[in-house]
Design a protein around this motif. Structure first.
Motif, PDB file in Angstrom:
ATOM      1  N   ALA A 164      22.826 -22.838  19.976  1.00  0.00           N
ATOM      2  CA  ALA A 164      22.502 -23.063  21.427  1.00  0.00           C
ATOM      3  C   ALA A 164      21.737 -22.089  21.924  1.00  0.00           C
ATOM      4  CB  ALA A 164      23.648 -23.701  22.084  1.00  0.00           C
ATOM      5  N   LYS A 165      22.053 -20.799  21.678  1.00  0.00           N
ATOM      6  CA  LYS A 165      21.675 -19.630  22.316  1.00  0.00           C
ATOM      7  C   LYS A 165      20.128 -19.498  21.714  1.00  0.00           C
ATOM      8  CE  LYS A 165      25.688 -16.597  23.006  1.00  0.00           C
ATOM      9  NZ  LYS A 165      25.256 -15.578  23.998  1.00  0.00           N
ATOM     10  N   ASN A 222      15.611 -24.021  20.990  1.00  0.00           N
ATOM     11  CA  ASN A 222      15.156 -24.260  22.567  1.00  0.00           C
ATOM     12  C   ASN A 222      14.682 -25.982  22.523  1.00  0.00           C
ATOM     13  OD1 ASN A 222      12.791 -24.397  21.199  1.00  0.00           O
ATOM     14  ND2 ASN A 222      11.660 -22.994  22.660  1.00  0.00           N
ATOM     15  N   ILE A 223      15.621 -26.635  21.409  1.00  0.00           N
ATOM     16  CA  ILE A 223      15.121 -28.155  21.204  1.00  0.00           C
ATOM     17  C   ILE A 223      16.633 -28.610  21.287  1.00  0.00           C
ATOM     18  CG2 ILE A 223      12.833 -28.015  20.432  1.00  0.00           C
ATOM     19  CD1 ILE A 223      14.075 -28.864  17.733  1.00  0.00           C
ATOM     20  N   PRO A 224      16.818 -30.088  21.687  1.00  0.00           N
ATOM     21  CA  PRO A 224      18.181 -30.738  21.482  1.00  0.00           C
ATOM     22  C   PRO A 224      18.687 -30.633  20.069  1.00  0.00           C
ATOM     23  CG  PRO A 224      16.339 -32.284  22.675  1.00  0.00           C
ATOM     24  CD  PRO A 224      15.560 -31.046  21.961  1.00  0.00           C
ATOM     25  N   ASP A 230      30.652 -28.084  25.625  1.00  0.00           N
ATOM     26  CA  ASP A 230      30.772 -26.880  26.460  1.00  0.00           C
ATOM     27  C   ASP A 230      30.187 -25.585  25.899  1.00  0.00           C
ATOM     28  OD1 ASP A 230      32.175 -28.147  28.168  1.00  0.00           O
ATOM     29  OD2 ASP A 230      34.213 -27.299  27.887  1.00  0.00           O
ATOM     30  N   GLY A 271      27.337 -25.796  23.992  1.00  0.00           N
ATOM     31  CA  GLY A 271      25.844 -26.251  23.886  1.00  0.00           C
ATOM     32  C   GLY A 271      25.446 -27.222  23.331  1.00  0.00           C
ATOM     33  N   GLN A 306      24.844 -41.352  26.213  1.00  0.00           N
ATOM     34  CA  GLN A 306      23.616 -40.640  25.695  1.00  0.00           C
ATOM     35  C   GLN A 306      23.986 -39.734  24.876  1.00  0.00           C
ATOM     36  OE1 GLN A 306      25.116 -40.258  28.820  1.00  0.00           O
ATOM     37  NE2 GLN A 306      25.395 -38.074  28.469  1.00  0.00           N
ATOM     38  N   ARG A 335       5.015 -35.605  19.080  1.00  0.00           N
ATOM     39  CA  ARG A 335       4.950 -34.742  20.200  1.00  0.00           C
ATOM     40  C   ARG A 335       4.026 -33.463  19.587  1.00  0.00           C
ATOM     41  NH1 ARG A 335       8.022 -29.724  21.293  1.00  0.00           N
ATOM     42  NH2 ARG A 335       9.342 -30.362  19.122  1.00  0.00           N
ATOM     43  N   GLN A 354      26.098 -24.732  29.890  1.00  0.00           N
ATOM     44  CA  GLN A 354      25.987 -23.782  29.026  1.00  0.00           C
ATOM     45  C   GLN A 354      24.625 -23.587  28.346  1.00  0.00           C
ATOM     46  OE1 GLN A 354      28.796 -21.995  28.426  1.00  0.00           O
ATOM     47  NE2 GLN A 354      27.070 -20.667  27.795  1.00  0.00           N
ATOM     48  N   SER A 355      23.755 -24.865  27.996  1.00  0.00           N
ATOM     49  CA  SER A 355      22.508 -24.889  27.642  1.00  0.00           C
ATOM     50  C   SER A 355      21.501 -24.360  28.665  1.00  0.00           C
ATOM     51  CB  SER A 355      21.931 -26.389  27.542  1.00  0.00           C
ATOM     52  OG  SER A 355      23.085 -26.981  26.521  1.00  0.00           O
ATOM     53  N   PHE A 409      21.941 -20.638  28.537  1.00  0.00           N
ATOM     54  CA  PHE A 409      21.271 -20.026  27.228  1.00  0.00           C
ATOM     55  C   PHE A 409      19.533 -20.037  27.370  1.00  0.00           C
ATOM     56  CE2 PHE A 409      25.157 -21.458  24.522  1.00  0.00           C
ATOM     57  CZ  PHE A 409      25.859 -20.029  24.574  1.00  0.00           C
ATOM     58  N   GLU A 412      18.964 -16.994  29.334  1.00  0.00           N
ATOM     59  CA  GLU A 412      19.218 -16.141  28.302  1.00  0.00           C
ATOM     60  C   GLU A 412      17.878 -15.640  27.542  1.00  0.00           C
ATOM     61  OE1 GLU A 412      24.071 -15.902  27.694  1.00  0.00           O
ATOM     62  OE2 GLU A 412      22.789 -15.353  25.850  1.00  0.00           O
ATOM     63  N   ARG A 413      17.360 -16.704  27.090  1.00  0.00           N
ATOM     64  CA  ARG A 413      16.230 -16.805  26.010  1.00  0.00           C
ATOM     65  C   ARG A 413      14.790 -15.926  26.730  1.00  0.00           C
ATOM     66  NH1 ARG A 413      18.361 -21.579  23.792  1.00  0.00           N
ATOM     67  NH2 ARG A 413      16.933 -22.766  25.157  1.00  0.00           N
ATOM     68  N   VAL A 431      24.841 -33.102  33.336  1.00  0.00           N
ATOM     69  CA  VAL A 431      24.869 -34.404  32.458  1.00  0.00           C
ATOM     70  C   VAL A 431      26.241 -35.220  32.692  1.00  0.00           C
ATOM     71  CG1 VAL A 431      25.010 -35.242  29.769  1.00  0.00           C
ATOM     72  CG2 VAL A 431      23.314 -33.497  30.445  1.00  0.00           C
ATOM     73  N   TYR A 480       4.712 -32.532  26.493  1.00  0.00           N
ATOM     74  CA  TYR A 480       5.905 -33.224  26.115  1.00  0.00           C
ATOM     75  C   TYR A 480       7.294 -32.687  26.741  1.00  0.00           C
ATOM     76  CZ  TYR A 480       3.670 -36.402  22.926  1.00  0.00           C
ATOM     77  OH  TYR A 480       2.962 -37.266  22.569  1.00  0.00           O
ATOM     78  N   TYR A 537      11.868 -33.362  27.335  1.00  0.00           N
ATOM     79  CA  TYR A 537      12.742 -34.111  26.707  1.00  0.00           C
ATOM     80  C   TYR A 537      13.797 -34.481  27.678  1.00  0.00           C
ATOM     81  CZ  TYR A 537      16.667 -35.154  23.603  1.00  0.00           C
ATOM     82  OH  TYR A 537      17.591 -35.647  22.971  1.00  0.00           O
ATOM     83  N   GLU A 567      15.672 -27.288  30.041  1.00  0.00           N
ATOM     84  CA  GLU A 567      16.198 -26.267  29.518  1.00  0.00           C
ATOM     85  C   GLU A 567      16.383 -26.520  27.947  1.00  0.00           C
ATOM     86  OE1 GLU A 567      17.674 -28.158  31.207  1.00  0.00           O
ATOM     87  OE2 GLU A 567      19.446 -29.278  29.966  1.00  0.00           O
ATOM     88  N   LYS A 568      15.670 -27.889  27.490  1.00  0.00           N
ATOM     89  CA  LYS A 568      15.604 -28.068  25.841  1.00  0.00           C
ATOM     90  C   LYS A 568      14.302 -28.908  25.697  1.00  0.00           C
ATOM     91  CE  LYS A 568      19.830 -27.870  24.638  1.00  0.00           C
ATOM     92  NZ  LYS A 568      20.312 -27.097  23.265  1.00  0.00           N
ATOM     93  N   SER A 577      11.595 -27.072  24.579  1.00  0.00           N
ATOM     94  CA  SER A 577      10.561 -26.343  24.021  1.00  0.00           C
ATOM     95  C   SER A 577       9.924 -25.462  24.875  1.00  0.00           C
ATOM     96  CB  SER A 577       9.931 -27.055  22.805  1.00  0.00           C
ATOM     97  OG  SER A 577       9.324 -26.211  22.189  1.00  0.00           O
ATOM     98  N   ALA A 578       8.730 -24.777  24.447  1.00  0.00           N
ATOM     99  CA  ALA A 578       7.831 -23.912  25.148  1.00  0.00           C
ATOM    100  C   ALA A 578       7.666 -24.436  26.639  1.00  0.00           C
ATOM    101  CB  ALA A 578       6.849 -23.324  24.447  1.00  0.00           C
ATOM    102  N   GLU A 622      10.652 -23.901  28.936  1.00  0.00           N
ATOM    103  CA  GLU A 622      11.009 -22.523  29.332  1.00  0.00           C
ATOM    104  C   GLU A 622      10.129 -22.110  30.515  1.00  0.00           C
ATOM    105  OE1 GLU A 622      11.000 -20.884  25.362  1.00  0.00           O
ATOM    106  OE2 GLU A 622      13.367 -21.330  25.085  1.00  0.00           O
TER     107      GLU A 622
END
Lengths: 244, 197
Positions: free
Chosen positions: A61-62, A65-67, A85, A87, A114, A242, B14-15, B18, B21-22, B47, B139, B141, B181-182, B184-185, B188
């Motif tokens: 998760a850190k 940057n995608i699901p 929790d 991530g 979901q 995408r 948490q996501s 993070f 953090e990135r 969520v 795009y 998510y 947060e999910k 991608s670029a 961010e």
């Protein structure tokens, strides 16, 4: 990615595992190359290992940057809570959900459909019918794959990750018939898994079987096919892809 | 700069942490009223399910705290929906910052859609500094079964069966339906833009 003792591994027809590298590094690389989502399945998940899995999820998760979806030995609300929790975006359930279908309902109520992915490992029998297998493909059931998938959707599964054990690791193409049956009749996204070997295989699983997503492992791990090349190809086939 | 992420009974906190953090941005996850009020930027992620989230916020009096915030506030996904007036999800009265309704995607909106919407989709009609550097049709998510109706508060649109508000703004309040947060670029960049507001 199949994870065993913290490493990415890959087998053929669910056996003969080969090491394929560090899951965090691979995950970050795939995300950067344009993978849309990642799936991590801990194939050695036991109670003792669960803490290790949570730590791995946190590291993923850190850096990614995608699901991503995490599964392997998930059998309770508490298991799911720990992974989310740390991530994870979605959790996949398999054997435990089959044995106690109420689990799907409980998880959907607690966390929402979901993030609940039902993973099904299926195998085609001689008579042409697809059956559900449990315990990483080691245990056959007498339940027809479509029936279980349909029931699970009714219980609250938000997505189905369908792996054809017959095709897994063979690079001979996805299982189009069962993928089409699920994608055409169920109201949730179907991720087809097992058998992706060439770019045409991906085109076929989208165009002929109507899959919502396709999952592949070995061809990417062993660099037989690169994600950017595959996505360019699919775009040329007028499939919605995408751009990253 | 003090960035606070509101802690409550909803996932993906948490996501978001993070993702920050990135970007080398420090943030604190807290449900402490004073910390939230004193922050320079507040992120309200989520969520989960609307009704239980609202109950939780009310029990801790966080509902009043959020509606009273003057600094930039970013609601993400459920966080955005809770900033609206009312959600069809379990008939929930929400925070009412935006006089908007949150509706369930209709199963037959002309196009055959699967609910929830889970996956990447394009955003367009981008009209806010929040989207500086973001191309039209980028795009992002999504994971959601409910959507916020299009209105004069819309700053980004998305289409899934029907056209809906993918992002909204009113005064200091911003809402994003997608998981920046999910994403991608582009995701961010949007987070970074919010921090820079």
């Amino acid at each position: 990615m199949d994870i065993k003792d913290g490493r990415t591994v890959k087998g053929t027809n669910f056996v003969d595992l080969r090491d394929a590298g560090d899951p965090v590094e691979l995950g970050a690389l795939y995300a950067q190359q344009g993978a849309d989502e990642l799936v991590f399945l801990d194939i050695t998940a036991t109670i003792e290992k669960r803490k290790t899995l949570a730590e791995l999820v946190r590291r993923i998760a850190k850096h990614v940057n995608i699901p991503f979806t995490v599964g392997g030995g998930v059998s309770s609300i508490e298991d799911v809570k720990v992974l989310l929790d740390n991530g994870a975006d979605k959790i996949s359930v398999n054997t435990a959900a089959f044995k106690h279908p109420q689990l799907i309902n409980d998880l959907a109520n607690e966390f929402g459909s979901q993030c609940i992915v039902l993973a099904i490992d299926a195998k085609k029998e001689d008579a042409g019918e697809w059956f559900v297998y449990l315990n990483g493909g080691r245990t056959k059931t007498n339940t027809i794959c479509f029936d279980w998938a349909k029931h699970a959707v009714m219980l609250g599964a938000g997505e189905i990750l369908l792996t054809s054990m017959d095709h897994d690791g063979t690079k001979q193409g996805f299982a189009l018939d069962i993928t089409k049956q699920l994608a055409g009749n169920l109201t949730v996204p179907i991720i087809a898994s097992g058998g992706g070997g060439t770019m045409e295989h991906f085109k076929d699983v989208f165009l002929k079987a109507g899959a919502d997503a396709a999952l592949a492992a070995s061809i990417f791990h062993f660099k037989e096919l690169e994600i950017p090349e595959l996505k360019r190809y699919l775009l040329k086939q007028n499939l919605p892809v995408r751009k990253s | 700069m003090r960035i606070v992420i509101i802690k409550y009974n909803a996932g993906n906190i948490q996501s978001v942490l993070f993702a920050l953090e990135r970007l080398k941005i420090d943030a604190m996850v807290t449900d402490d009223v004073r910390d939230i009020q004193n922050a320079d930027k507040v992120i309200f992620p989520g969520v989960g399910e609307a009704n239980s989230a609202m109950l939780y916020l009310k029990e801790r009096k966080l509902d009043k705290v959020i509606t009273g915030l003057q600094q930039p506030v970013l609601g993400i996904c459920l966080g955005m929906q809770l900033l609206c007036q009312y959600s069809e999800e379990n008939a929930t009265g929400c925070l009412g910052i935006f006089p908007l309704q949150v509706r369930r995607f209709p199963a037959n909106a002309g196009e055959r859609i699967k609910i929830p919407q889970i996956g990447w989709n394009n955003i367009y009609s981008l009209t806010s500094p929040l989207f500086k550097g973001i191309d039209e049709n980028s795009y992002i998510y999504n994971v959601h079964s409910y959507y916020v109706e299009d209105s004069s508060y819309t700053i980004a649109k998305c289409r899934y069966g029907l056209e809906y508000a993918s992002a909204i703004k009113k005064d200091n309040f911003y809402g994003l339906q997608f998981h920046t947060e999910k994403s991608s670029a582009p995701g961010e960049r949007i987070l970074k833009n919010f921090i820079g507001l």
